[in-house]
Design a protein around this motif. Structure first.
Motif, PDB file in Angstrom:
ATOM      1  N   PRO B   4      27.309  55.810 -20.503  1.00 54.50           N
ATOM      2  CA  PRO B   4      27.809  54.615 -19.765  1.00 54.50           C
ATOM      3  C   PRO B   4      27.741  53.519 -20.207  1.00 54.50           C
ATOM      4  O   PRO B   4      26.911  53.046 -21.245  1.00 54.50           O
ATOM      5  CB  PRO B   4      26.971  54.956 -18.448  1.00 54.50           C
ATOM      6  N   ASN B   5      28.512  52.332 -19.654  1.00 56.60           N
ATOM      7  CA  ASN B   5      27.957  50.808 -19.774  1.00 56.60           C
ATOM      8  C   ASN B   5      26.809  50.639 -19.066  1.00 56.60           C
ATOM      9  O   ASN B   5      26.824  50.395 -17.932  1.00 56.60           O
ATOM     10  CB  ASN B   5      29.147  50.246 -19.522  1.00 56.60           C
ATOM     11  N   THR B   6      25.538  50.669 -19.486  1.00 59.06           N
ATOM     12  CA  THR B   6      24.372  50.477 -19.087  1.00 59.06           C
ATOM     13  C   THR B   6      23.710  49.335 -19.442  1.00 59.06           C
ATOM     14  O   THR B   6      23.062  48.525 -18.839  1.00 59.06           O
ATOM     15  CB  THR B   6      23.590  51.711 -19.128  1.00 59.06           C
ATOM     16  N   MET B   7      23.747  49.034 -20.808  1.00 58.76           N
ATOM     17  CA  MET B   7      22.740  48.287 -21.341  1.00 58.76           C
ATOM     18  C   MET B   7      22.997  46.619 -20.787  1.00 58.76           C
ATOM     19  O   MET B   7      24.199  46.301 -20.737  1.00 58.76           O
ATOM     20  CB  MET B   7      22.571  48.090 -22.740  1.00 58.76           C
ATOM     21  N   GLY B   8      22.081  45.793 -20.813  1.00 51.71           N
ATOM     22  CA  GLY B   8      22.321  44.708 -20.102  1.00 51.71           C
ATOM     23  C   GLY B   8      21.900  43.668 -21.070  1.00 51.71           C
ATOM     24  O   GLY B   8      21.923  43.743 -22.323  1.00 51.71           O
ATOM     25  N   PRO B   9      21.785  42.333 -20.813  1.00 54.33           N
ATOM     26  CA  PRO B   9      21.900  41.873 -19.267  1.00 54.33           C
ATOM     27  C   PRO B   9      23.283  41.700 -18.881  1.00 54.33           C
ATOM     28  O   PRO B   9      23.999  41.348 -19.570  1.00 54.33           O
ATOM     29  CB  PRO B   9      20.923  40.683 -19.305  1.00 54.33           C
ATOM     30  N   ALA B  10      23.416  42.143 -17.647  1.00 55.96           N
ATOM     31  CA  ALA B  10      24.807  41.687 -17.031  1.00 55.96           C
ATOM     32  C   ALA B  10      24.775  40.283 -16.769  1.00 55.96           C
ATOM     33  O   ALA B  10      23.596  39.523 -17.004  1.00 55.96           O
ATOM     34  CB  ALA B  10      24.823  42.434 -15.704  1.00 55.96           C
ATOM     35  N   SER B  11      25.908  39.384 -16.545  1.00 55.20           N
ATOM     36  CA  SER B  11      26.063  38.163 -16.429  1.00 55.20           C
ATOM     37  C   SER B  11      26.196  37.757 -14.919  1.00 55.20           C
ATOM     38  O   SER B  11      27.348  38.546 -14.461  1.00 55.20           O
ATOM     39  CB  SER B  11      27.157  37.336 -17.262  1.00 55.20           C
ATOM     40  N   ARG B  12      25.486  36.936 -14.420  1.00 48.03           N
ATOM     41  CA  ARG B  12      25.821  36.592 -12.963  1.00 48.03           C
ATOM     42  C   ARG B  12      27.153  35.665 -12.910  1.00 48.03           C
ATOM     43  O   ARG B  12      28.041  35.891 -12.083  1.00 48.03           O
ATOM     44  CB  ARG B  12      24.659  35.869 -12.381  1.00 48.03           C
ATOM     45  N   ALA B  14      29.619  36.162 -14.868  1.00 45.80           N
ATOM     46  CA  ALA B  14      30.686  37.326 -15.049  1.00 45.80           C
ATOM     47  C   ALA B  14      31.020  37.744 -13.932  1.00 45.80           C
ATOM     48  O   ALA B  14      32.185  38.548 -14.064  1.00 45.80           O
ATOM     49  CB  ALA B  14      30.430  38.083 -16.093  1.00 45.80           C
ATOM     50  N   LEU B  15      30.254  37.906 -12.807  1.00 47.15           N
ATOM     51  CA  LEU B  15      30.798  38.527 -11.642  1.00 47.15           C
ATOM     52  C   LEU B  15      32.066  37.799 -11.060  1.00 47.15           C
ATOM     53  O   LEU B  15      32.131  36.512 -10.756  1.00 47.15           O
ATOM     54  CB  LEU B  15      29.762  38.452 -10.441  1.00 47.15           C
ATOM     55  N   ALA B  16      33.245  38.442 -10.848  1.00 51.03           N
ATOM     56  CA  ALA B  16      34.426  37.850 -10.586  1.00 51.03           C
ATOM     57  C   ALA B  16      34.597  37.421  -9.084  1.00 51.03           C
ATOM     58  O   ALA B  16      34.482  38.410  -8.226  1.00 51.03           O
ATOM     59  CB  ALA B  16      35.679  38.757 -10.828  1.00 51.03           C
ATOM     60  N   THR B  17      34.214  36.203  -8.740  1.00 53.58           N
ATOM     61  CA  THR B  17      34.289  35.710  -7.605  1.00 53.58           C
ATOM     62  C   THR B  17      35.643  34.821  -7.342  1.00 53.58           C
ATOM     63  O   THR B  17      35.951  34.465  -6.116  1.00 53.58           O
ATOM     64  CB  THR B  17      33.212  34.451  -7.304  1.00 53.58           C
ATOM     65  N   ASN B  18      36.352  34.738  -8.114  1.00 57.86           N
ATOM     66  CA  ASN B  18      37.613  33.824  -8.037  1.00 57.86           C
ATOM     67  C   ASN B  18      37.525  32.614  -7.383  1.00 57.86           C
ATOM     68  O   ASN B  18      38.374  32.156  -6.648  1.00 57.86           O
ATOM     69  CB  ASN B  18      38.752  34.715  -7.387  1.00 57.86           C
TER      70      ASN B  18
END
Lengths: 223, 223
Positions: B4-12, B14-18
């Motif tokens: 899966p796409n698991t490894m982070g870090p995710a980016s706050r 990058a969360l699409a809030t428009n």
């Protein structure tokens, strides 16, 4: 993005039977052995006018919702751990620990941290939110999402989200054969235990699925 | 097998809030706006001692089962279209048409063929059985399986199978804006229509999930 194992032909001979024909397996209920009358009796037995909460939500908790936004938008959103800070009732302030693991707070319970890992599978649009209160060694609170394209599924544009979780024995205080990293925090008297609200899991997930739907639909419609 | 796409870090970021903050979205139910008393009221509203069949199975049909065999054995079995000839009540005699499509018979209904496509995703262990009575152009009867390793999920060896489907409008005779390849076979008076048994779908899937469990467990234990 979708690359399943689809192309045929499949091989009947490759079906792993281990040398045991299905007709040799006791207890199967199939049209070869049961007529329509027997089937109708069985359907009546399993189809009830109402079901108790325990019957519906005793061992598994399923939620499903239509969302009016494109399915890839919904999938991408759920695959980003920080979505949890928006759509859940009380998970906040995630920080990356390394190795795919995040640590955040569970505002529903006093002085409680939650560890979270998000596994996302773009081909099937599955997202697993794997987590645990108090410790991050064993992520036994496991939330499984599937995002479906609503067009082939419901003949309308949008997304269907399926959300399921299973009742791990750690939820249940009466299960005492558990590691100390479960037993000790479960024994805390200054807060509730996550398992105490198992009967309310559907309600909580319904609240949170509603939040997820509202966030995605509002942003899709108003951006 | 799991990638899966698991490894982070995710980016706050990058969360699409428009450009729309969650706090600006009306109607969300979160701990910032609702206290524990409001939450408890909401939980009471959504948590009921019993639920009608329509509430539980009106729009979605979920089945879940523990199976005492390794998860990859269960996944591989379900990914082979010929498993349907064993564990379903009445789907038989599949033949490959090409392009991933199979044609079989539905013995539950008089002179009825079923077209089937099996999409399998090894990374998430998802299997979709996509099918339709009578024609193979639009596979609107869609059965979604997920096979979970029971060890992290329920702390025991084995498999949990989740099985969900959604009520496509073609099931419903009162929906009249449908293609002729649905309207004409739906109008046949010499057999039932698959949608007429929607209220029994859980019962049928329970029968078939029991069959699936018995087949896999018997073969795993006795081979």
């Amino acid at each position: 993005m979708t690359t399943p194992n689809t192309m045929g032909p499949a091989s009947r001979a490759a079906l792993a039977t281990n040398g045991i024909a299905a007709t040799g397996i006791p207890g199967l209920f199939t049209s070869e052995d049961q007529g329509l009358d027997q089937l109708k009796t069985k359907l009546r037995e399993y189809t009830k006018p109402s079901y108790s909460g325990e019957e519906v939500f005793g061992q598994f908790c399923h939620t499903a919702e239509f969302i009016g936004c494109p399915v890839d938008m919904a999938f991408e959103y759920a695959a980003n751990v920080y979505c949890l800070e928006e759509f859940t009732f009380s998970l906040r302030n995630f920080n990356y620990m390394g190795g795919g693991l995040y640590k955040g707070i569970e505002a529903l319970a006093k002085e409680t941290v939650i560890y979270m890992r998000v596994d996302a599978y773009p081909d099937s649009r599955v997202v697993d939110h794997l987590c645990a209160w108090d410790q991050g060694e064993e992520l036994w609170m496991r939330y499984h999402f599937r995002f479906l394209d609503a067009m082939p599924t419901l003949r309308r544009p949008g997304t269907v989200v399926l959300w399921s979780n299973c009742k791990h024995p750690y939820y249940d205080r009466s299960v005492t054969d558990v590691p100390s990293y479960i037993a000790q925090p479960r024994d805390r008297t200054d807060r509730l235990w996550v398992g105490d609200i198992w009967p309310n899991f559907y309600a909580i997930h319904k609240i949170e699925a509603d939040n997820l739907k509202k966030i995605l639909e509002y942003r899709f419609a108003n951006a």
